[in-house]
Structure formats: structure tokens, C-alpha cells
Design an enzyme around this catalytic site. Structure first.
Site, short mmCIF file in Angstrom:
data_model
loop_
_atom_site.label_atom_id
_atom_site.label_comp_id
_atom_site.label_asym_id
_atom_site.label_seq_id
_atom_site.Cartn_x
_atom_site.Cartn_y
_atom_site.Cartn_z
N LEU A 14 24.22 34.83 36.67
CA LEU A 14 24.25 33.61 35.86
C LEU A 14 22.86 33.13 35.48
CD1 LEU A 14 27.04 31.69 37.79
CD2 LEU A 14 27.22 32.68 35.50
N GLY A 15 21.90 33.47 36.31
CA GLY A 15 20.53 33.05 36.00
C GLY A 15 19.63 33.29 37.19
N GLY A 17 16.11 31.66 39.32
CA GLY A 17 15.17 30.56 39.51
C GLY A 17 13.96 31.05 40.27
N VAL A 21 18.35 34.50 42.82
CA VAL A 21 19.31 34.72 41.73
C VAL A 21 20.57 33.89 41.98
CG1 VAL A 21 20.51 36.52 40.43
CG2 VAL A 21 18.48 37.11 41.76
N VAL A 22 21.24 33.50 40.90
CA VAL A 22 22.56 32.89 41.01
C VAL A 22 23.56 33.88 40.40
CG1 VAL A 22 24.04 30.94 40.41
CG2 VAL A 22 21.61 30.55 40.85
N ASP A 128 15.25 16.93 42.37
CA ASP A 128 15.02 18.02 41.42
C ASP A 128 15.87 17.83 40.16
OD1 ASP A 128 13.71 20.29 40.59
OD2 ASP A 128 14.90 21.68 41.79
#
Ligand code: ATP
Ligand code: MG
Length: 287
Positions: A14-15, A17, A21-22, A128
């Protein structure tokens, strides 16, 4: 109910950071599609256990403005955190051309409600607030993720890395409040920056505009705060953002002040209607 890696089938990424990873995953026992976030940390087993324990309070955190938490575990030096999968992704994917005012207002309303829930029900500061931590699904729900529930995790993340895009409020840079300069008002600043970013389609203190990171921090501390483009947004919207981005943290509004602001009145009235009676403090489902 304990979730483990063996029960999960990875469907895709999914993405990514700063910390890992997600993944989109399928939880076989329940047939629920989830998002699994990996956080790489060089920590002792004791610290990792502490983090998992602290994350556990999230089982009790149910709000329509907060991403559901399903469970956490660790493998070697990675913490895995499973949460509700949001099929429209994060706010940054929505805004390339700039988000129109009615949508921006709805998003802002949900974020303020989510932040108020975290503060009132869990006694936590998000720490955040930024577009990638505001998630959207196709039903139109807007929910917060990646908030600072675990003190142990907050500490190790703070030690590990600081990104180049700074959503930090001026008082955090010059450390005038709290042990780490962080207060609830710092989240209000980050909310203001997030709204400006979503409206304009770019980060207000874009690194490219500065010679180095010190110039960027100097602009946050000493420059005029960013604003919404006045030709594209109502006076009410501009005023809302201007209040969030007051440099003096003590003069920023609290969440109730923000919910009472004329810009959010319509969205607030709808929440009242859904609850069946005028203004109810809790919009989320009672236990
Ligand atoms: P940083 O590491 O600086 O906090 P980030 O928030 O983008 O940045 P991650 O939290 O690791 O980093 O998330 C990576 C991406 O995965 C996000 O930008 C978001 O688009 C996506 N994502 C995260 N959680 C979910 C979720 N529950 N559902 C759908 N997409 C998600
Ligand atoms: Mg995130």
C-alpha cells in the site's frame, strides 16, 4: 483474539514510510482485508514487548474517526501492527489538484473529531498529523492513523529519524513547552499545515524552496505562517486555518473551539442529527 503472521496472506503493497512498508493483507480466520504496518526498530525484546502491550489499549478505541486496530505482534526487530484497510488511501493521493472547499471541510471536521476523541477518551496527543496519516475509504469515511499511543514507541521513533518535511510547530523547534516540546496545541498547528497542503496540493514549507533544512526551520519559527489561497476559499475557511496556524501555541483554539467555528457548523449539525438529538458530545457508537 491474537493475530499472527501465519494467518495473513499478503495481497500487495500500500505504501512505504520512513520505518517500513505497509501491506494489504487478508486475514484468513476472519476473512477481513487489513492493512499491516511494519516498523523496523533496533530494540531489546523487553522494549518490543512493552510496545505491544501499550498498543493493546487500542482495542478499546472505537470511533468513526479513528482507523480500527486489530492487533500487533513482533518478529525479530520489527513491530507489526494490523489495522482497518482504507480503500481510498491517504489524503496526499486525493489532492494533486487541490481539494475543493466542501470536501476539505468534511475532512477537516472528521480530523478534528478524531483528535478530540484521542484527547478525551485516550488522553493522547497524536504527534504526527499529516496528509499520509489521514485515510479515506470509498464510503466517504475519513479516519486518523499512526497516533502516538505507545510512549515506548514514541521514544524510539523520535530517536531513529526526523523526516525532511517538517510538520513541527514553532514551539517544538525552539522547545518551549513539555519535556519534548510537544503539546496538544502542536497537533492543531500540524492540522493547519495539513489543510493548507491539501488545498494547494503541495507542502507549504517545501524543502526545495530553501537552501537547507535550517532555512526551512527558520521559516517556521520566524516567518509568517502559511495561509489558504484567499481567491479559492471562503473567508470562513481562511479564518479557521489562520487560527490553527497562530505561532503562539497558547493562542491556538482547542478542539471544541474548532468544532464551534462557523466553518464546521454544518458538519457538526449533521453529527447531531445522526445522534438523534441536538449536540451530543460523543458521535461514535456507545458500547
Ligand atoms: P512516515 O513514515 O513519514 O510517517 P507515511 O505515513 O507515508 O510516512 P507509513 O505510515 O509507513 O508512512 O504509510 C505508508 C503509506 O501506506 C501511507 O502513505 C498510506 O498511503 C498507506 N497506508 C497506511 N495505512 C493504510 C491503511 N490502513 N489503509 C490504506 N493505506 C494505508
Ligand atoms: Mg503513516
Amino acid at each position: 483474539y491474537k493475530i499472527s503472521m501465519a494467518q495473513l496472506q499478503v495481497l500487495g503493497e500500500l505504501g512505504r514510510g520512513q520505518y517500513g512498508v505497509v501491506h494489504k493483507v487478508f486475514h484468513e480466520p476472519t476473512h477481513v482485508t487489513m492493512a499491516l504496518k511494519e516498523i523496523r526498530l533496533e530494540l531489546s525484546k523487553r522494549s518490543l514487548q512493552q510496545i505491544i502491550m501499550e498498543l493493546d489499549v487500542l482495542h478499546k478505541a472505537r470511533s468513526p474517526y479513528i482507523v480500527d486496530f486489530y492487533g500487533a505482534f513482533f518478529i525479530e526487530s520489527c513491530v507489526y501492527y494490523s489495522m482497518e484497510y482504507m480503500d481510498f488511501g491517504s489524503l496526499d493521493r486525493l489532492y494533486p489538484a487541490g481539494i475543493p472547499e466542501p470536501v476539505l471541510r468534511k475532512i477537516t471536521h472528521s480530523v478534528v473529531r478524531g483528535l478530540q476523541f484521542l484527547k478525551d477518551e485516550l488522553r493522547i496527543i497524536h504527534r504526527d498529523v499529516k496528509p499520509t496519516n489521514i485515510l479515506v475509504n470509498k464510503k466517504g469515511d475519513v479516519k486518523l492513523c499512526d497516533f502516538g499511543v505507545s510512549g515506548e514507541l514514541n521514544q524510539s521513533l523520535a530517536k531513529t529519524h526526523v523526516g525532511c518535511q517538517s510538520y513541527m510547530a514553532p514551539e517544538r523547534i525552539i522547545c518551549t513547552s513539555g519535556p519534548d516540546g510537544y503539546t496538544i496545541q502542536s497537533d492543531v498547528w500540524s492540522l493547519g499545515l495539513t489543510i493548507v497542503e491539501a488545498a494547494s496540493g503541495r507542502f507549504p514549507y517545501e524543502t526545495a524552496g530553501f537552501a537547507n533544512v535550517f532555512d526551512q526551520l527558520d521559516a517556521i519559527v520566524n516567518g509568517d505562517p502559511p495561509k489558504l489561497p484567499i481567491d479559492k476559499y471562503s473567508n470562513s475557511a481562511c479564518d479557521f486555518v489562520q487560527q490553527c496556524l497562530r505561532k503562539e501555541s497558547a493562542s491556538r483554539p482547542n478542539y471544541q473551539n474548532l468544532l464551534d467555528h462557523p466553518w464546521l457548523q454544518e458538519a457538526e449539525a449533521l453529527v447531531g442529527l445522526m445522534n438523534g438529538s441536538g449536540k451530543t458530545k460523543h458521535a461514535w457508537c456507545p458500547e
